[in-house]
Design a protein around this motif. Structure first.
Motif, PDB file in Angstrom:
ATOM      1  N   SER A  95       1.084  -1.117  -0.012  1.00 51.85           N
ATOM      2  CA  SER A  95       0.120  -0.108  -0.043  1.00 51.85           C
ATOM      3  C   SER A  95       0.953   1.295  -0.046  1.00 51.85           C
ATOM      4  CB  SER A  95      -0.906   0.174   1.207  1.00 51.85           C
ATOM      5  OG  SER A  95      -1.883   1.150   1.207  1.00 51.85           O
ATOM      6  N   THR A  96       0.497   2.133  -0.648  1.00 54.28           N
ATOM      7  CA  THR A  96       1.155   3.502  -0.897  1.00 54.28           C
ATOM      8  C   THR A  96       0.245   4.765  -0.646  1.00 54.28           C
ATOM      9  OG1 THR A  96       2.612   2.539  -2.315  1.00 54.28           O
ATOM     10  CG2 THR A  96       2.768   5.053  -2.251  1.00 54.28           C
ATOM     11  N   VAL A  97       0.646   5.633   0.088  1.00 54.20           N
ATOM     12  CA  VAL A  97      -0.007   6.952   0.166  1.00 54.20           C
ATOM     13  C   VAL A  97       0.925   8.150   0.103  1.00 54.20           C
ATOM     14  CG1 VAL A  97       0.050   7.185   2.600  1.00 54.20           C
ATOM     15  CG2 VAL A  97      -1.995   8.329   1.290  1.00 54.20           C
ATOM     16  N   THR A  98       0.515   9.134  -0.660  1.00 50.94           N
ATOM     17  CA  THR A  98       1.280  10.417  -0.973  1.00 50.94           C
ATOM     18  C   THR A  98       0.789  11.567  -0.155  1.00 50.94           C
ATOM     19  OG1 THR A  98       2.069   9.476  -3.111  1.00 50.94           O
ATOM     20  CG2 THR A  98       2.242  11.967  -2.705  1.00 50.94           C
ATOM     21  N   HIS A  99       1.663  12.277   0.565  1.00 50.45           N
ATOM     22  CA  HIS A  99       1.047  13.454   1.434  1.00 50.45           C
ATOM     23  C   HIS A  99       1.983  14.614   1.021  1.00 50.45           C
ATOM     24  CE1 HIS A  99       0.119  16.214   4.543  1.00 50.45           C
ATOM     25  NE2 HIS A  99      -1.147  15.752   4.556  1.00 50.45           N
ATOM     26  N   ALA A 130       4.960  16.573   0.301  1.00 49.24           N
ATOM     27  CA  ALA A 130       6.090  16.539  -0.177  1.00 49.24           C
ATOM     28  C   ALA A 130       6.772  15.113   0.111  1.00 49.24           C
ATOM     29  CB  ALA A 130       7.152  17.400   0.200  1.00 49.24           C
ATOM     30  N   PHE A 131       5.884  14.147   0.619  1.00 47.87           N
ATOM     31  CA  PHE A 131       6.642  12.963   1.140  1.00 47.87           C
ATOM     32  C   PHE A 131       5.510  11.620   0.826  1.00 47.87           C
ATOM     33  CE2 PHE A 131       4.206  14.307   4.770  1.00 47.87           C
ATOM     34  CZ  PHE A 131       3.622  13.212   5.311  1.00 47.87           C
ATOM     35  N   ALA A 132       6.100  10.411   0.679  1.00 45.78           N
ATOM     36  CA  ALA A 132       5.065   9.375   0.306  1.00 45.78           C
ATOM     37  C   ALA A 132       5.369   8.304   1.433  1.00 45.78           C
ATOM     38  CB  ALA A 132       5.502   8.840  -0.963  1.00 45.78           C
ATOM     39  N   VAL A 133       4.283   7.406   1.794  1.00 42.95           N
ATOM     40  CA  VAL A 133       4.677   6.255   2.699  1.00 42.95           C
ATOM     41  C   VAL A 133       4.392   4.920   2.046  1.00 42.95           C
ATOM     42  CG1 VAL A 133       4.075   5.475   5.118  1.00 42.95           C
ATOM     43  CG2 VAL A 133       3.995   8.013   4.496  1.00 42.95           C
ATOM     44  N   ARG A 134       4.934   4.113   2.451  1.00 38.68           N
ATOM     45  CA  ARG A 134       4.958   2.686   1.907  1.00 38.68           C
ATOM     46  C   ARG A 134       4.667   1.472   2.848  1.00 38.68           C
ATOM     47  NH1 ARG A 134       8.610   1.222  -3.106  1.00 38.68           N
ATOM     48  NH2 ARG A 134      10.160   1.572  -1.480  1.00 38.68           N
ATOM     49  N   LEU A 135       3.589   0.749   2.738  1.00 41.04           N
ATOM     50  CA  LEU A 135       3.642  -0.456   3.647  1.00 41.04           C
ATOM     51  C   LEU A 135       4.461  -1.583   2.726  1.00 41.04           C
ATOM     52  CD1 LEU A 135       2.670  -2.382   5.944  1.00 41.04           C
ATOM     53  CD2 LEU A 135       0.511  -2.577   4.522  1.00 41.04           C
ATOM     54  N   ARG A 136       5.695  -2.075   3.504  1.00 43.51           N
ATOM     55  CA  ARG A 136       6.305  -3.252   2.987  1.00 43.51           C
ATOM     56  C   ARG A 136       6.226  -4.493   3.493  1.00 43.51           C
ATOM     57  NH1 ARG A 136       8.270  -2.460  -1.793  1.00 43.51           N
ATOM     58  NH2 ARG A 136      10.088  -3.241  -1.408  1.00 43.51           N
ATOM     59  N   TYR A 137       6.206  -5.499   2.868  1.00 45.24           N
ATOM     60  CA  TYR A 137       5.983  -6.898   3.308  1.00 45.24           C
ATOM     61  C   TYR A 137       6.930  -7.929   2.600  1.00 45.24           C
ATOM     62  CZ  TYR A 137       3.935 -11.454   3.919  1.00 45.24           C
ATOM     63  OH  TYR A 137       3.681 -12.850   4.284  1.00 45.24           O
ATOM     64  N   SER A 138       7.569  -8.818   3.401  1.00 42.89           N
ATOM     65  CA  SER A 138       8.485  -9.699   3.009  1.00 42.89           C
ATOM     66  C   SER A 138       7.775 -11.154   3.343  1.00 42.89           C
ATOM     67  CB  SER A 138       9.798  -9.602   3.476  1.00 42.89           C
ATOM     68  OG  SER A 138      10.705 -10.901   3.323  1.00 42.89           O
ATOM     69  N   PRO A 160      -3.768  -7.411   8.708  1.00 43.26           N
ATOM     70  CA  PRO A 160      -4.078  -6.035   8.929  1.00 43.26           C
ATOM     71  C   PRO A 160      -2.784  -5.367   9.305  1.00 43.26           C
ATOM     72  CG  PRO A 160      -4.857  -7.020  10.829  1.00 43.26           C
ATOM     73  CD  PRO A 160      -4.563  -7.983   9.952  1.00 43.26           C
ATOM     74  N   ALA A 161      -2.229  -4.488   8.553  1.00 42.54           N
ATOM     75  CA  ALA A 161      -1.156  -3.729   8.941  1.00 42.54           C
ATOM     76  C   ALA A 161      -1.205  -2.311   8.540  1.00 42.54           C
ATOM     77  CB  ALA A 161       0.211  -4.228   8.364  1.00 42.54           C
ATOM     78  N   GLU A 162      -0.698  -1.097   9.074  1.00 43.79           N
ATOM     79  CA  GLU A 162      -0.704   0.254   8.802  1.00 43.79           C
ATOM     80  C   GLU A 162       0.760   0.600   8.839  1.00 43.79           C
ATOM     81  OE1 GLU A 162      -3.742   3.703   9.616  1.00 43.79           O
ATOM     82  OE2 GLU A 162      -2.976   2.699  11.411  1.00 43.79           O
ATOM     83  N   ALA A 163       1.077   1.550   7.839  1.00 43.09           N
ATOM     84  CA  ALA A 163       2.525   2.249   7.789  1.00 43.09           C
ATOM     85  C   ALA A 163       2.253   3.513   7.767  1.00 43.09           C
ATOM     86  CB  ALA A 163       3.298   1.773   6.588  1.00 43.09           C
ATOM     87  N   CYS A 164       2.669   4.200   8.872  1.00 46.96           N
ATOM     88  CA  CYS A 164       2.705   5.940   8.999  1.00 46.96           C
ATOM     89  C   CYS A 164       4.114   6.555   9.157  1.00 46.96           C
ATOM     90  CB  CYS A 164       1.907   5.996  10.258  1.00 46.96           C
ATOM     91  SG  CYS A 164       0.078   5.502  10.081  1.00 46.96           S
ATOM     92  N   ALA A 165       3.869   7.626   8.708  1.00 45.30           N
ATOM     93  CA  ALA A 165       4.990   8.553   9.007  1.00 45.30           C
ATOM     94  C   ALA A 165       4.700  10.186   9.086  1.00 45.30           C
ATOM     95  CB  ALA A 165       5.987   8.591   7.548  1.00 45.30           C
TER      96      ALA A 165
END
Length: 259
Positions: free
Chosen positions: A175-179, A181-189, A242-247
Motif C-alpha cells: 500500500s502507498t499513500v502520498t501526502h 512532499a512525502f510518500a509512505v509505503r507499507l512493505r511486506y516480505s 492487517p497492518a498500517e505504515a505511518c510517517a
C-alpha cells in the motif's frame, strides 16, 4: 573498457563489492575521472582513490555517481552502508601498536581513516531502502551482485531492519499513500514473514516512521541530516493484512495500510 588496478587485499568483502559496483557504474556512465569531477563535488584524484580502494568513498560520492548510469541510489546506498559497517568493524579489531616516539601512519592509510571518521561524524541516520526498483550492475555471470538468504523470520525479525536482515530481497509494496512532499509505503516480505514502513520525502527535516499490526507497534525517528527517507523496524506478520505504515514529516502525518 578501463583497466583497473587490483584492489588492496586489506579491503573487506563488503568494501570490495562496493568498489566493484562503483567501477561498473563509472564505466556505464561513459565519463572519465575528469568528467566525474566536473559533475560532482569530488575531485579527479578523489575519484581515483575511491575507485581503486585507496580511500573509503563518502556518502555524497555514492549519491552523486548513481544517477549517471541510471542506478537506483537507495540500492547503492545499501551496499555503502554494509561496507561502512564492515570497514569500521575491521578497524575496531585491529591490534593497537605500542607507543613509539617516531611512529608514523602511512599517508594512504591515514587519509582513509580520516575519511571514515568524517563520515561517522556526519551520518546521523543511514537511509536503508526496503526494496530497490533496479538491481545493481551484474557481473558476466548474470547473477545479482548481492543476494543472500534472510537472517530471520517472523518473531526473530521483530525489531530489526529489513535491509540489515536480507528481508528487502523479496519485499513488495502492499500500500502507498502520498501526502504533500512525502510518500509512505507499507512493505511486506513473505520470506521473512514481516512488515515495515518506509518513507520518502523531499524534506530533510526530522521525521518519524512507524509500523503497526494488531496491538503491536514500532517506531523509528530520524534527525534528517543529509537524508530524505527512512524505514521503521519490522513487525512479525504472516500476512500484510492487517497492518498500517505511518510517517510524520514536519508535523504532517500520512498512513498507508490494509486494515
Amino acid at each position: 573498457m578501463a583497466r583497473w588496478q587490483s584492489l588492496p587485499d586489506s579491503l573487506s568483502p563488503d568494501s570490495r563489492l562496493l568498489v566493484e559496483n562503483l567501477r561498473i557504474i563509472k564505466q556505464r556512465s561513459g565519463l572519465s575521472l575528469a568528467g566525474l569531477a566536473a559533475r560532482t563535488a569530488h575531485s579527479k584524484s578523489a575519484w581515483h582513490r575511491y575507485l581503486n580502494g585507496d580511500q573509503f568513498p563518502p556518502r555524497t560520492a555514492i549519491e552523486a555517481l548513481g544517477p549517471f548510469a541510471g542506478v537506483d541510489v537507495p540500492c547503492l546506498l545499501t551496499l555503502w552502508e554494509a561496507a561502512f559497517r564492515a570497514d569500521a568493524e575491521l578497524r575496531s579489531t585491529e591490534p593497537t601498536p605500542c607507543p613509539a616516539p617516531q611512529a608514523k601512519i602511512p599517508a594512504g592509510r591515514n587519509r582513509r581513516l580520516e575519511q571514515v571518521v568524517i563520515v561517522l561524524a556526519t551520518t546521523v541516520a543511514v537511509l536503508v531502502p526496503a526494496a530497490c526498483a533496479l538491481y545493481l550492475p551484474t557481473p558476466a555471470t548474470g547473477r545479482p551482485l548481492r543476494e543472500s538468504p534472510a537472517s530471520c523470520r517472523g518473531e526473530t525479525c521483530q525489531g530489526h531492519y529489513a535491509s540489515r536482515s536480507g528481508c528487502e530481497q523479496d519485499a513488495r509494496t502492499e500500500s502507498t499513500v502520498t501526502h504533500a512532499a512525502f510518500a509512505v509505503r507499507l512493505r511486506y516480505s513473505a520470506s521473512c514473514a514481516a512488515v515495515w514502513a518506509e518513507v520518502r520525502t523531499q524534506d530533510d527535516g526530522a521525521r518519524k516512521v512507524s509500523i503497526k499490526t494488531g496491538p503491536n507497534e514500532l517506531l523509528a525517528s530520524y534527525s534528517g541530516k543529509a537524508n530524505t527517507g527512512g524505514s521503521s523496524p519490522m513487525l512479525a506478520a504472516p500476512h500484510p493484512r492487517p497492518a498500517e505504515a505511518c510517517a510524520e514529516v514536519a508535523g504532517r502525518m500520512a498512513c498507508a495500510g490494509l486494515l
